[in-house]
Design an enzyme around this catalytic site. Structure first.
Site, PDB file in Angstrom:
ATOM      1  N   GLU A  49      44.618  35.768  32.439  1.00 32.44           N
ATOM      2  CA  GLU A  49      44.689  36.914  31.541  1.00 32.44           C
ATOM      3  C   GLU A  49      44.628  36.496  30.085  1.00 32.44           C
ATOM      4  O   GLU A  49      43.915  37.100  29.273  1.00 32.44           O
ATOM      5  CB  GLU A  49      45.996  37.709  31.765  1.00 32.44           C
ATOM      6  CG  GLU A  49      46.172  38.248  33.150  1.00 32.44           C
ATOM      7  CD  GLU A  49      46.964  37.323  34.067  1.00 32.44           C
ATOM      8  OE1 GLU A  49      47.654  37.845  34.955  1.00 32.44           O
ATOM      9  OE2 GLU A  49      46.894  36.085  33.906  1.00 32.44           O
ATOM     10  N   CYS A  77      52.281  37.991  35.053  1.00 34.84           N
ATOM     11  CA  CYS A  77      53.640  37.492  34.849  1.00 34.84           C
ATOM     12  C   CYS A  77      54.183  38.072  33.540  1.00 34.84           C
ATOM     13  O   CYS A  77      53.492  38.820  32.852  1.00 34.84           O
ATOM     14  CB  CYS A  77      53.620  35.966  34.787  1.00 34.84           C
ATOM     15  SG  CYS A  77      52.803  35.315  33.297  1.00 34.84           S
TER      16      CYS A  77
END
Length: 154
Positions: A49, A77
């Protein structure tokens, strides 16, 4: 999600967990791509990401990614969830749930915290079986490799 799965497959074999991400502009243009590179680069922020968000910001020339969609194969996360909130990503689409470190509904729910100044739309479970299968195959191979390389102590 197919683009993100393709990106996940690019993660260095045997090292990085195969997670892929793609940032899509409002017009459908791919602005950034990324896969996990933590092991390959020794960079603790080398999550798919973050790599994709950095590429998208470079492509448009600013850190505000308003209006974009981040598509990722695994639930982000806490670091990645925070990054997408701070980048003002409009929409997050993810595949597999991460019961151990997920911060978009599983373990935590960073992106929907009302105390933050931005809350993206979340679409979860897209191609979840394919995303989960890729991860399961990776971890099964890792376990098998570790078992095969195990040497009894003298």
């Amino acid at each position: 999600m197919r683009l993100a799965l393709g990106e996940a497959a690019r993660a260095p074999a045997g090292g990085d967990v195969p997670v892929g991400a793609v940032v899509i502009g409002e017009d459908g243009t791919v602005l950034g791509r990324g896969h996990n590179i933590r092991e390959a680069t020794g960079d603790p922020t080398g999550h798919a990401e973050v790599v994709a968000l950095r590429a998208a910001a470079a492509a448009i020339g600013e850190w505000r990614l308003s209006g974009v969609t981040l598509v990722v194969t695994l639930e982000p996360c806490t670091m990645c969830a925070g990054a997408l909130v701070l980048a003002r990503v409009a929409r997050l689409v993810y595949g597999a749930v991460d019961d151990k470190a997920g911060a978009v509904g599983s373990l935590w729910d960073v992106v929907r915290d009302r105390r933050l100044n931005h809350r993206p739309e979340v679409i979860m479970g897209v191609a979840a079986e394919d995303c989960s299968a890729l991860l399961a195959t990776f971890f099964a191979a890792r376990r098998a490799d570790r078992a095969g390389n195990h040497r009894p102590r003298d």
